[in-house]
Design a protein around this motif. Sequence first.
Motif, PDB file in Angstrom:
ATOM      1  N   ARG A   1     122.729 -99.490 -38.188  1.00  0.00           N
ATOM      2  CA  ARG A   1     123.496 -99.363 -39.638  1.00  0.00           C
ATOM      3  C   ARG A   1     123.547 -98.023 -39.824  1.00  0.00           C
ATOM      4  O   ARG A   1     124.472 -97.427 -40.251  1.00  0.00           O
ATOM      5  N   ASP A   2     122.415 -97.104 -39.480  1.00  0.00           N
ATOM      6  CA  ASP A   2     122.484 -95.870 -39.837  1.00  0.00           C
ATOM      7  C   ASP A   2     123.281 -95.000 -39.128  1.00  0.00           C
ATOM      8  O   ASP A   2     123.916 -94.030 -39.305  1.00  0.00           O
ATOM      9  N   ARG A   3     123.337 -95.399 -37.832  1.00  0.00           N
ATOM     10  CA  ARG A   3     124.166 -94.602 -36.769  1.00  0.00           C
ATOM     11  C   ARG A   3     125.863 -94.917 -37.269  1.00  0.00           C
ATOM     12  O   ARG A   3     126.405 -93.711 -37.042  1.00  0.00           O
ATOM     13  N   LEU A   4     125.967 -95.961 -37.411  1.00  0.00           N
ATOM     14  CA  LEU A   4     127.322 -96.104 -37.575  1.00  0.00           C
ATOM     15  C   LEU A   4     127.935 -95.584 -38.789  1.00  0.00           C
ATOM     16  O   LEU A   4     128.944 -95.134 -39.077  1.00  0.00           O
ATOM     17  N   MET A   5     126.901 -95.645 -39.993  1.00  0.00           N
ATOM     18  CA  MET A   5     127.275 -95.177 -41.401  1.00  0.00           C
ATOM     19  C   MET A   5     127.543 -93.413 -41.155  1.00  0.00           C
ATOM     20  O   MET A   5     128.371 -92.864 -41.786  1.00  0.00           O
TER      21      MET A   5
END
Length: 270
Positions: free
Chosen positions: A184-188
């Motif tokens: 989630r953090d990487r894509l955001m």
Amino acid sequence: PIEEVLREARELGADGVRELIVVAQDTTYYGLDLYGRVRLAELLRELNEVDGLEWIRILYAYPIHFTDELIDTLADSPKIVPYLDMPLQHINDRMLKRMQRKVNRAETEDLLARLRQAIPDLALRTTFIVGFPGETEAEFAELCDFVRTARFERAGVFPYSLEPGTPAARLPDQVPEEVKQQRRDRLMELQQELAFAWTQGQVGKELEVIVDGPDSEVPGHMLARGHADAPEIDCVVRLKGKGLHAGDLVRARVTGADGYDLAARAIRIR
């Protein structure tokens, strides 16, 4: 029924409402349960004729029931703002099938291309789910590559949340919680770069904004939104100008960008 939606819309327009948001659990499905066929395009054409309304915004329109008629209606109806909220959830074919999305990558990319071609300045919002049971690192990487290429103006990313009793809860290969959060953090982070680049690209342009009210954080400014900004979920335009009131439609020139948000100066009130 269409008649009920139109009745309410006419009441709202008569009461001074300028922006109408059309939303459902699956907005493009509209009509199938009542009439046996999708009728969203017909409804939108009727709403476009309602006196008082200036902006019509469509949220939660899944790709599965999109028709050429609907695309033409979005493109040809002056009151429908060039904004579309279309939850895609994923792009990998295997993951879409496991999510029971009933659409594949090729169909999704074709629809996005047709929408971009038909509607100038279209702002697309979407949402993705990462860490769905069985999602591999390669499938997540495919999703990242797709987001990098598609360049959505607005996007949200959610880690899959296990809900007891649902079909997905019974699937094998549940993804560890820490992996879901990392993805989630990487894509955001990737989406943030794209969103900030889009915002910087708006500086110097003129756009129409709708005023929501005084800006509590910046004295002497009003909070407004452009066509790319749905209330409460998207960004804001901090607007400088005299004699502005909530509900005003204002032609403004963008003077700066601050992360996701814009700063602008009013040129004239419509």
